[in-house]
Design a protein around this motif. Structure first.
Motif, PDB file in Angstrom:
ATOM      1  N   ALA A 155       0.782  -1.369   0.044  1.00 46.16           N
ATOM      2  CA  ALA A 155      -0.027  -0.013   0.127  1.00 46.16           C
ATOM      3  C   ALA A 155       0.770   1.104  -0.016  1.00 46.16           C
ATOM      4  O   ALA A 155       0.487   2.366  -0.662  1.00 46.16           O
ATOM      5  N   ALA A 156       1.956   1.228   0.557  1.00 45.47           N
ATOM      6  CA  ALA A 156       2.913   2.147   0.445  1.00 45.47           C
ATOM      7  C   ALA A 156       3.696   2.391  -0.870  1.00 45.47           C
ATOM      8  O   ALA A 156       4.458   3.506  -0.777  1.00 45.47           O
ATOM      9  N   GLY A 157       3.493   1.453  -1.656  1.00 43.28           N
ATOM     10  CA  GLY A 157       4.036   1.776  -3.096  1.00 43.28           C
ATOM     11  C   GLY A 157       5.392   1.415  -3.207  1.00 43.28           C
ATOM     12  O   GLY A 157       6.199   1.973  -4.187  1.00 43.28           O
ATOM     13  N   ILE A 158       6.009   0.463  -2.253  1.00 43.57           N
ATOM     14  CA  ILE A 158       7.369   0.227  -2.090  1.00 43.57           C
ATOM     15  C   ILE A 158       7.604  -1.024  -3.136  1.00 43.57           C
ATOM     16  O   ILE A 158       6.703  -1.993  -3.181  1.00 43.57           O
ATOM     17  N   PRO A 159       8.327  -0.833  -4.221  1.00 44.66           N
ATOM     18  CA  PRO A 159       8.193  -1.766  -5.411  1.00 44.66           C
ATOM     19  C   PRO A 159       8.687  -3.245  -4.904  1.00 44.66           C
ATOM     20  O   PRO A 159       9.994  -3.580  -5.371  1.00 44.66           O
ATOM     21  N   ILE A 160       8.102  -3.858  -4.425  1.00 42.47           N
ATOM     22  CA  ILE A 160       8.429  -5.245  -4.093  1.00 42.47           C
ATOM     23  C   ILE A 160       7.244  -6.146  -4.611  1.00 42.47           C
ATOM     24  O   ILE A 160       6.260  -5.974  -4.775  1.00 42.47           O
TER      25      ILE A 160
END
Lengths: 291, 291
Positions: free
Chosen positions: A138-143
């Protein structure tokens, strides 16, 4: 719904970034939870990276793994993220949770408690398997959470093996462990934890939280690597019982390509041992995360 | 004469052994001193190994380097020992030595004090350059002290550069530093340390304890590698001044093969930075230690 992540600190390391976050965790009953995340430099919105989840042992926090484990270098060169969760809820205020080092705070055992005294807060299984991927996504961290593997040390090795073997949709591609508590329904640490956290005690644990029980009845192909040291005092005290896990795996017809258990001569239970084989474990997982 | 070494603990790591010793240090006025020594597995009485000396920074002890530095893996694969001394005397009982984090305990600055208040105990230069090799050799530990190099971080980078450049018989084959205090007679940390430890203050320090002053008047060939991070707050506060060292080296006609100073974009002053380049530094020294 959990609140958004708050960045606590961030440091460049091995060309990537190690960031500490905190957030109000719904799974842990609204307590503030910390975790660390290493993101390699090749991660970007157009290039989501695979991730390894590292579960630490008794008394540890989200910090021990990256400070002492020597994982970041190998992960960086493989382009793999590493998630370092905490080992238990903090500050639940439950009577007695801070008395012992092997139960309560720092000793969540990676389960969901069913004893009403603990069940509002001690849900590390849900916290790690569901909540953290959700809030990080949800935080947009690219995993890329479809490419996820899990490993850990001691109590965290127990967590890695049981979460791998019990995850219904094969959430993790592979599992590995350093000195894992491999048959916790038959050792003092596990007996104490299960008696405390679970309404059904050790019997309830056999269904979900014992790697040896789980591998015995598992039918799916697996990718598991375990290392333990022959000079490990907890091994000598029969807290780890890796032989039980190995026997159950072989009895269930898993060969050495699916389940590898290595005894390492002269090593003890510490991060001296873990760091020595850190690179091995990251490369083991890279085989499956990058397949 | 110093007393023999007492083994405090020993752990297998990267096939070698990391051992903590303590002994009563004559150089430090009879105080008990600790150090850690990593010995690779190829060391034996018939195969003495070369050694790297690692000097840690302000507030550190003999433990920080091996716990957080990621040096043992590269040292093991190169067959090089690493000696981790403490950063200052402990328990001298001198008034005021425990008041500040950047002076006194944990901040010995790798010099021999001439101020009578400190001179009985604060002799880290002699402790490291003479005493430790002597007591380790006397204990029969298989290190070849003729193949010795030195490196360090921050205050320890200052120590490594100054001990390298001032050692009369070229005791060290090469020197390297992470974020070193490179021109301490011109920065607040150095001014404070020299005013306190040296009877002649900053002027006395220029002769012996300032790497920039020493390289300017040095005539011998050198092998020096320095890394610093551009996001390092102490760098920004002009505590490190690596440009001064580089300019003095170039003015003295040292080229980039003899003195290499690298600025590393986005890295800070921490062990996140050090561990990233740990392998680089060990391999740099291996060129000279194994030549």
């Amino acid at each position: 719904m959990s609140d958004p992540l708050e960045k606590v600190s961030s440091n460049k390391s091995f060309e990537g970034e190690l960031t500490k976050y905190k957030f109000k965790s719904a799974a842990l009953g609204g307590l503030s939870a910390n975790f660390n995340l290493f993101l390699p430099t090749n991660a970007s919105p157009s290039n989501k990276v695979p991730v390894l989840v590292y579960l630490a042992g008794l008394t540890c926090t989200e910090d021990n793994g990256f400070v002492k484990g020597s994982f970041l270098g190998p992960a960086s060169s493989q382009g793999i993220a590493i998630l370092f969760p905490d080992t238990s809820p903090r500050g639940a205020g439950i009577q007695g949770e801070d008395v012992d080092w092997d139960f309560g705070t720092g000793a969540g055992f990676y389960l969901n408690a069913t004893n009403p005294k603990f069940s509002a807060h001690y849900n590390m299984y849900t916290h790690i398997a569901l909540e953290l991927p959700t809030v990080i996504e949800a935080a947009g961290i690219p995993i890329d959470w479809k490419r996820q593997s899990i490993f850990g040390h001691s109590m965290g090795g127990h967590g890695a093996l049981t979460m791998y073997l019990s995850s219904p949709q094969k959430q993790y591609r592979s599992a590995s462990a350093f000195s894992p508590v491999s048959n916790p329904t038959k050792c003092p640490w596990g007996e104490k934890a299960f008696a405390g956290y679970l309404q059904g005690g050790v019997e309830e644990a056999k269904e979900k939280y014992d790697a040896t029980e789980l591998i015995a009845k598992n039918k799916e192909p697996v990718h598991i690597l375990i290392d333990f040291g022959t000079a490990d005092n907890f091994y000598k005290q029969n807290q780890l019982l890796p032989e039980n896990f190995l026997k159950a795996a072989r009895d269930a017809n898993y060969d050495e390509f699916q389940v590898r258990v290595r005894s390492q001569e002269g090593y003890d239970h510490s991060y001296y041992f873990i760091s020595t084989f850190a690179s091995d474990h990251v490369h083991f997982h890279a085989n499956f995360l990058k397949a």
